[in-house]
Scaffold this active site. Structure first.
Site, PDB file in Angstrom:
ATOM      1  N   CYS A 133     -16.364 -13.944  -9.169  1.00 29.52           N
ATOM      2  CA  CYS A 133     -15.964 -12.608 -10.141  1.00 29.52           C
ATOM      3  C   CYS A 133     -17.513 -12.299 -11.121  1.00 29.52           C
ATOM      4  O   CYS A 133     -17.183 -12.580 -12.368  1.00 29.52           O
ATOM      5  CB  CYS A 133     -14.670 -12.123 -10.650  1.00 29.52           C
ATOM      6  SG  CYS A 133     -14.313 -10.606 -11.168  1.00 29.52           S
ATOM      7  N   TYR A 178      -6.264   2.260   7.931  1.00 30.17           N
ATOM      8  CA  TYR A 178      -5.402   1.120   7.469  1.00 30.17           C
ATOM      9  C   TYR A 178      -4.601   0.362   7.609  1.00 30.17           C
ATOM     10  O   TYR A 178      -4.521  -0.933   7.996  1.00 30.17           O
ATOM     11  CB  TYR A 178      -4.827   2.004   5.456  1.00 30.17           C
ATOM     12  CG  TYR A 178      -4.290   0.274   4.732  1.00 30.17           C
ATOM     13  CD1 TYR A 178      -4.255  -0.766   4.975  1.00 30.17           C
ATOM     14  CD2 TYR A 178      -2.319   0.530   5.165  1.00 30.17           C
ATOM     15  CE1 TYR A 178      -4.293  -2.141   4.255  1.00 30.17           C
ATOM     16  CE2 TYR A 178      -1.799   0.052   4.773  1.00 30.17           C
ATOM     17  CZ  TYR A 178      -2.203  -1.369   4.476  1.00 30.17           C
ATOM     18  OH  TYR A 178      -1.283  -2.265   4.010  1.00 30.17           O
ATOM     19  N   ARG A 183       7.783 -10.449   5.630  1.00 30.83           N
ATOM     20  CA  ARG A 183       6.585 -11.272   6.383  1.00 30.83           C
ATOM     21  C   ARG A 183       7.326 -12.437   7.155  1.00 30.83           C
ATOM     22  O   ARG A 183       8.227 -12.783   7.008  1.00 30.83           O
ATOM     23  CB  ARG A 183       6.252 -11.864   4.668  1.00 30.83           C
ATOM     24  CG  ARG A 183       5.100 -11.000   4.078  1.00 30.83           C
ATOM     25  CD  ARG A 183       4.516 -12.007   3.704  1.00 30.83           C
ATOM     26  NE  ARG A 183       3.479 -10.903   2.708  1.00 30.83           N
ATOM     27  CZ  ARG A 183       3.252 -11.322   1.694  1.00 30.83           C
ATOM     28  NH1 ARG A 183       3.732 -11.935   0.226  1.00 30.83           N
ATOM     29  NH2 ARG A 183       1.694 -10.190   0.683  1.00 30.83           N
ATOM     30  N   ASP A 231      -7.203  -1.365   1.260  1.00 30.15           N
ATOM     31  CA  ASP A 231      -5.885  -0.421   0.417  1.00 30.15           C
ATOM     32  C   ASP A 231      -6.431  -1.085  -0.789  1.00 30.15           C
ATOM     33  O   ASP A 231      -7.797  -1.273  -0.966  1.00 30.15           O
ATOM     34  CB  ASP A 231      -5.035  -0.747   0.928  1.00 30.15           C
ATOM     35  CG  ASP A 231      -4.291  -2.084  -0.205  1.00 30.15           C
ATOM     36  OD1 ASP A 231      -5.134  -3.089  -0.294  1.00 30.15           O
ATOM     37  OD2 ASP A 231      -3.293  -2.598  -0.921  1.00 30.15           O
ATOM     38  N   GLU A 271       4.998  -1.683   6.564  1.00 29.01           N
ATOM     39  CA  GLU A 271       3.091  -0.123   6.183  1.00 29.01           C
ATOM     40  C   GLU A 271       3.633   0.356   6.175  1.00 29.01           C
ATOM     41  O   GLU A 271       3.180   1.251   4.917  1.00 29.01           O
ATOM     42  CB  GLU A 271       2.387  -1.148   7.786  1.00 29.01           C
ATOM     43  CG  GLU A 271       2.466  -2.758   7.660  1.00 29.01           C
ATOM     44  CD  GLU A 271       1.324  -3.337   6.014  1.00 29.01           C
ATOM     45  OE1 GLU A 271       0.917  -2.386   5.340  1.00 29.01           O
ATOM     46  OE2 GLU A 271       1.508  -4.402   5.914  1.00 29.01           O
ATOM     47  N   TYR A 313       7.168  11.469   0.733  1.00 24.61           N
ATOM     48  CA  TYR A 313       6.458  11.738   1.644  1.00 24.61           C
ATOM     49  C   TYR A 313       6.863  11.401   2.937  1.00 24.61           C
ATOM     50  O   TYR A 313       6.233  10.807   3.937  1.00 24.61           O
ATOM     51  CB  TYR A 313       4.834  10.783   1.857  1.00 24.61           C
ATOM     52  CG  TYR A 313       4.195  10.670   0.038  1.00 24.61           C
ATOM     53  CD1 TYR A 313       3.372  12.036   0.221  1.00 24.61           C
ATOM     54  CD2 TYR A 313       3.352   9.474   0.017  1.00 24.61           C
ATOM     55  CE1 TYR A 313       2.703  11.834  -0.734  1.00 24.61           C
ATOM     56  CE2 TYR A 313       2.638   9.791  -1.048  1.00 24.61           C
ATOM     57  CZ  TYR A 313       2.095  10.977  -1.369  1.00 24.61           C
ATOM     58  OH  TYR A 313       1.362  11.033  -2.865  1.00 24.61           O
TER      59      TYR A 313
END
Length: 355
Positions: A214, A128, A28, A146, A45, A90
């Site tokens: 909410c 995404y 960030r 996501d 990401e 992955y």
DNA sequence: TAACCGTGGAT
DNA sequence: TATCCAAGGTT
């Protein structure tokens, strides 16, 4: 109250909370700096796909130190990138990472596309990731959805359709609360909220900046959202791996086929993994089997891997393609976790016999 | 469309 | 110990 005004209030409340409580993460931009580096945003990401922030941390540091720019990564050797990714899982992500870096370097002049559509065309960049990079790195308004956003939105609007059927409705709702300005901060704020407050179990509704908005909080069990379809049981499979060691302190390693499970990674020579795997060793030798199989759980099956050990002559050469890897550098071979654990077990057994 | 694709931490 | 889950993409 006017519905559209209420939806705008959600983004405003969340961004105000984010301005105070945003997590400081290596990818960030620091507070006050608007432009995050697209390379670092994209890299983070991809690493974060189905992977926790804690697991990504050291890998992100290692990659950005070794390959500080997309051009540097594009120029890297396949084997070096795969080895650096080892343990993160992955592995198609690592193959696509390299393909994407080379596409950016060769077809886009080393500059990432700055639109969702342009990003979406890159290898390993799906809906995404394209939305996230467009919003976070380029300030585009994009609807970033996501698993965190799915959970937060399903609760905000008490969407009780089970996933994955609820995805279209969730996307529509997410679009409705995404602001035109600061869409990147909004996306990261939603993910921070999902990771720290609106958690899957035991959400901290009492300190949630969106508690007044909410719908799920008005129900008996806010944590029941989102509703998910039941999961299938994992089958149990068996397998064999062979640890072939030479007297000069080297072990025989192979590389797995480019596609499929652990594709493109270094490995011990192994059987198929099934209910009844072929236990024929790759070469004739005096084999001993480790008493305790290596237990490992993959995404869609669990494995009990029996490790067989043999010490062979210096001029011995197994039939398949591979390399004699020095045991002293086994840590740099880039073995995926299953084979790292199999190697640990084989070496531990050897040490028992030596002493 | 649904199966495939890793790993480790939390509960 | 078993289960769930994570900043999903590809085929």
């Amino acid at each position: 109250m006017d519905v559209e005004r209420n939806l705008m209030k959600i983004a405003a409340d969340l961004l105000a909370h984010y301005d105070v409580h945003a997590r400081r993460l290596p990818w960030r931009a620091p507070p006050g700096v608007n432009a995050a580096d697209p390379y670092r945003v994209w890299l983070s990401e991809v690493m974060l796909q189905q992977t926790t922030v804690a697991a990504v941390g050291p890998y992100f540091a290692k990659f950005t130190e070794r390959w500080p720019t997309v051009e540097a990564l594009a120029a890297a050797e396949d084997a070096d990138v795969m080895a650096a990714w080892a343990g993160l899982g992955y592995y198609a992500r690592a193959r696509n990472l390299l393909a994407c870096a080379r596409a950016v370097a060769n077809d886009h002049g080393g500059v990432f596309p700055d639109t969702e559509g342009g990003l979406r065309s890159l290898p390993g960049v799906g809906a995404y990731t394209a939305a996230a990079v467009a919003a976070i790195a380029f300030g585009r308004r994009a609807v970033v959805v996501d698993a965190n956003v799915e959970r937060v939105v399903a609760r905000l609007f008490a969407i009780d359709t089970p996933l994955p059927a609820a995805r279209p409705a969730i996307r529509v709702a997410a679009n409705g609360i995404t602001p035109d300005a600061r869409a990147g901060d909004f996306a990261q704020a939603m993910m921070d909220l999902g990771a720290t407050i609106c958690t899957p179990r035991n959400p901290a509704c009492g300190i949630c900046p969106l508690r007044s908005d909410c719908a799920a909080l008005l129900t008996a069990d806010p944590a029941a959202f989102p509703v998910k379809a039941a999961k299938k049981a994992k089958p149990h499979r068996l397998g064999h791996s062979w640890w072939i060691e030479r007297p000069d302190g080297r072990v025989w390693l192979v590389r797995r086929p480019a596609k499929g499970l652990l594709g493109g990674m270094r490995a011990l020579p192994s059987s198929d993994w099934s209910a009844a795997p072929d236990a024929t060793p790759p070469l004739a030798a005096d084999w001993t089997s480790l008493a305790e199989p290596v237990a490992h759980v993959f995404t869609h099956f669990s494995l009990a891997l029996t490790v067989h050990v043999a010490h062979v002559a210096e001029d011995s050469m197994p039939p398949e393609e591979g390399e004699w890897w020095p045991l002293a550098q086994i840590g740099e071979a880039g073995l995926p976790t299953l084979f790292r654990r199999a190697a640990d077990a084989a070496m531990k057994e050897r040490d028992v016999h030596v002493h």
